[in-house]
Design an enzyme around this catalytic site. Structure first.
Site, PDB file in Angstrom:
ATOM      1  N   HIS A 122     -28.322  28.007  57.304  1.00 16.66           N
ATOM      2  CA  HIS A 122     -27.892  27.608  55.960  1.00 16.66           C
ATOM      3  C   HIS A 122     -28.034  28.791  55.021  1.00 16.66           C
ATOM      4  O   HIS A 122     -29.085  29.419  54.957  1.00 16.66           O
ATOM      5  CB  HIS A 122     -28.731  26.426  55.449  1.00 16.66           C
ATOM      6  CG  HIS A 122     -28.238  25.118  55.974  1.00 16.66           C
ATOM      7  ND1 HIS A 122     -27.791  24.113  55.171  1.00 16.66           N
ATOM      8  CD2 HIS A 122     -28.086  24.679  57.247  1.00 16.66           C
ATOM      9  CE1 HIS A 122     -27.391  23.095  55.925  1.00 16.66           C
ATOM     10  NE2 HIS A 122     -27.573  23.412  57.186  1.00 16.66           N
ATOM     11  N   TYR A 180     -30.889  19.219  46.529  1.00 18.11           N
ATOM     12  CA  TYR A 180     -32.087  18.798  45.791  1.00 18.11           C
ATOM     13  C   TYR A 180     -31.620  18.240  44.453  1.00 18.11           C
ATOM     14  O   TYR A 180     -31.038  18.987  43.658  1.00 18.11           O
ATOM     15  CB  TYR A 180     -33.008  19.997  45.523  1.00 18.11           C
ATOM     16  CG  TYR A 180     -33.715  20.550  46.748  1.00 18.11           C
ATOM     17  CD1 TYR A 180     -33.062  21.387  47.643  1.00 18.11           C
ATOM     18  CD2 TYR A 180     -35.046  20.242  47.007  1.00 18.11           C
ATOM     19  CE1 TYR A 180     -33.716  21.903  48.758  1.00 18.11           C
ATOM     20  CE2 TYR A 180     -35.714  20.758  48.112  1.00 18.11           C
ATOM     21  CZ  TYR A 180     -35.038  21.586  48.985  1.00 18.11           C
ATOM     22  OH  TYR A 180     -35.686  22.086  50.081  1.00 18.11           O
ATOM     23  N   PRO A 239     -44.108  18.710  50.071  1.00 14.65           N
ATOM     24  CA  PRO A 239     -42.984  19.147  50.916  1.00 14.65           C
ATOM     25  C   PRO A 239     -41.829  19.833  50.179  1.00 14.65           C
ATOM     26  O   PRO A 239     -41.052  20.536  50.823  1.00 14.65           O
ATOM     27  CB  PRO A 239     -42.499  17.850  51.575  1.00 14.65           C
ATOM     28  CG  PRO A 239     -43.008  16.752  50.710  1.00 14.65           C
ATOM     29  CD  PRO A 239     -44.273  17.253  50.094  1.00 14.65           C
ATOM     30  N   LYS A 285     -42.356  24.453  52.750  1.00 17.83           N
ATOM     31  CA  LYS A 285     -43.251  25.578  53.064  1.00 17.83           C
ATOM     32  C   LYS A 285     -44.302  25.274  54.127  1.00 17.83           C
ATOM     33  O   LYS A 285     -44.822  26.189  54.764  1.00 17.83           O
ATOM     34  CB  LYS A 285     -43.975  26.044  51.792  1.00 17.83           C
ATOM     35  CG  LYS A 285     -43.088  26.752  50.802  1.00 17.83           C
ATOM     36  CD  LYS A 285     -42.624  28.091  51.330  1.00 17.83           C
ATOM     37  CE  LYS A 285     -41.210  28.368  50.902  1.00 17.83           C
ATOM     38  NZ  LYS A 285     -40.411  29.147  51.796  1.00 17.83           N
TER      39      LYS A 285
END
Ligand code: FAD
Ligand code: DHB
Length: 390
Positions: free
Chosen positions: A72, A201, A292, A296
């Site tokens: 991605h 997001y 989350p 990471k």
């Protein structure tokens, strides 16, 4: 039995550590209290940083990742009326890969089993002893009920946030930093082709939502929910309705499908020091947890494992104990950077009550990311992962 490194826990940290040690001719034994099937099916993270991918490839476990992993080159940030793409290679020259933690674990376990190297599943009563001496041991009961003792040079505590290694350090020597968030993530795995080409997001007045994926036919989606929410109150219909509302964008539709799994995960930032006590070294979630947002946790566990592997390998060679002595200080630079990044992403995207001031700050930051190259570049270099040795 006798080995050089006894590793408690076969999550990403323990498995990567054992794999790198073996490549350098250092012996280890792993003990894991769950079954092989359980750890290979445990749904968790899904995004690998560039450095994690480079490490898996260069250490010889990247073949399936190369075939099935999805590269991605960016993410979408969304808030009502705007969907902004950030182009990672253009901003920082790096990418990320969508390849589930389940798959990373399967590949590392398969490599270990293929080489006939010791990995004990379904152990119980794991305990560490004499960690302040040069003769530490790990005791456990194996799957057949036999009491076992591992004599070793070093113990690696890679046993996650509910393990026994961190608590084995005397409380008087420990210090912790923690932040609990008043929300969690309801995560679902859906039999539905992803409706987006990049991870999405989304900030929304109802709360954060996120669209990720695992393969061209499986989507992974998350919803911010209150910390006290119960899974039984979230029917499949309610989940899809809320995802559709929070992810909505002009001329775009969310493809729904059968839910294969759903769970709620609380969110926490946590650091526990020391990461080294005598001959015991902690790596991954055993020493630190991040929320989350920003993906990471897994990558940080792998970075610790790489650092610890180099330090242990060095201790048997010409560099002696110097890298082991520097382990905590070196690891903490990345740990606190990721603590900040995950906290920052979380704070920017999750709604916390009905605070109009906080809401305007969040939207101001999202608009800044979409108009300032400097701001977008900072997100990109943290998201794709700072290089090892940074
Ligand atoms: P773990 O993966 O926890 O591995 C520790 C291992 O030690 C486990 O296999 C455990 O069974 C074993 N163990 C524990 N106690 C003992 C014992 N006494 N004896 C022997 N073995 C023991 N990160 C993201 O980046 N994105 C996400 O979406 C995401 N989702 C998550 C969802 C959940 C429910 C959880 C818990 C974590 C999630 N994370 C996510 C975080 C990420 O998965 C972790 O950071 C990562 O698994 C850390 O790897 P680790 O090897 O340090 O620990
Ligand atoms: C996933 C999880 C994350 O925490 C994240 O930031 C991105 C993707 C995932 O599970 O796919």
């Amino acid at each position: 039995m006798r080995t050089q490194v006894a590793i408690v826990g076969a999550g990403p940290a323990g498995l990567v550590l054992a794999h790198l040690l073996n490549n350098a001719g250092v012996e280890s034994v792993i003990v894991e209290n769950r079954s092989r099937n359980y750890i290979q099916a445990r749904l968790r993270a899904g995004v690998l940083e560039q450095g994690t991918v480079d490490l898996l490839r260069s250490s010889g476990v990247g073949q399936r990742l190369d075939r099935e992993g999805l590269r991605h080159d960016g993410i979408y940030l969304q808030w009502p009326g705007t969907r902004q793409h950030l182009d990672f290679p253009e901003l920082c020259g790096r990418s990320v890969w969508v390849y589930g933690q389940t798959e990373v674990v399967k590949d590392l376990v398969a490599a270990r089993v293929a080489n006939d190297l010791p990995l004990y599943f379904e152990v119980s009563d794991t305990a560490v002893h004499n960690i302040e001496t040069d003769l530490p041991t790990v005791t456990f009961t194996d799957a057949d009920g036999n009491a076992q003792t591992i004599h070793c040079d070093v113990i690696a505590g890679c046993d996650g946030s509910h393990g026994i290694c961190g608590p084995a350090i005397p409380a008087s020597a420990r210090r912790t930093w923690a932040r609990d968030y008043p929300y969690g993530w309801l995560g679902v795995l859906a039999q539905a082709p992803p409706s987006t080409d990049e991870l999405l997001y989304a900030w929304h007045p109802h709360g954060f939502a996120m669209h990720s994926m695992r393969s061209p036919s499986i989507s992974r989606l998350y919803l911010q929910v209150g910390v006290a929410e119960r899974l039984q109150d979230w029917s499949d219909d309610r989940i899809w309705t809320e995802l559709t509302t929070r992810l909505a964008h002009e001329d775009w539709e969310l493809t729904t499908g059968q839910l294969l799994d759903k769970s709620i995960t609380p969110m926490r930032s946590f650091v526990s020091l020391p990461m080294r006590y005598g001959r015991l070294f902690l790596a991954g979630d055993a020493a630190h947890i991040v929320p989350p947002t920003g993906a990471k946790g897994l990558n940080l566990a792998v970075a610790d494992a790489k650092l610890l592997a180099d330090a242990i390998i060095g201790s048997y060679g010409s560099s002696g104990a110097s890298l082991l002595d520097a382990y905590q200080e070196t690891a903490l630079r990345r740990v606190w950077r990721c603590m900040h990044f995950s906290w920052w992403m979380t704070s920017m995207l999750h709604t916390d009550g009905d605070d109009p001031f906080a809401r305007e700050l969040q939207l101001a930051q999202l608009r800044y990311l979409s108009t300032s190259r400097a701001a977008a570049q900072s997100l990109a270099e943290n998201y794709t992962g700072l290089p090892y040795g940074w």
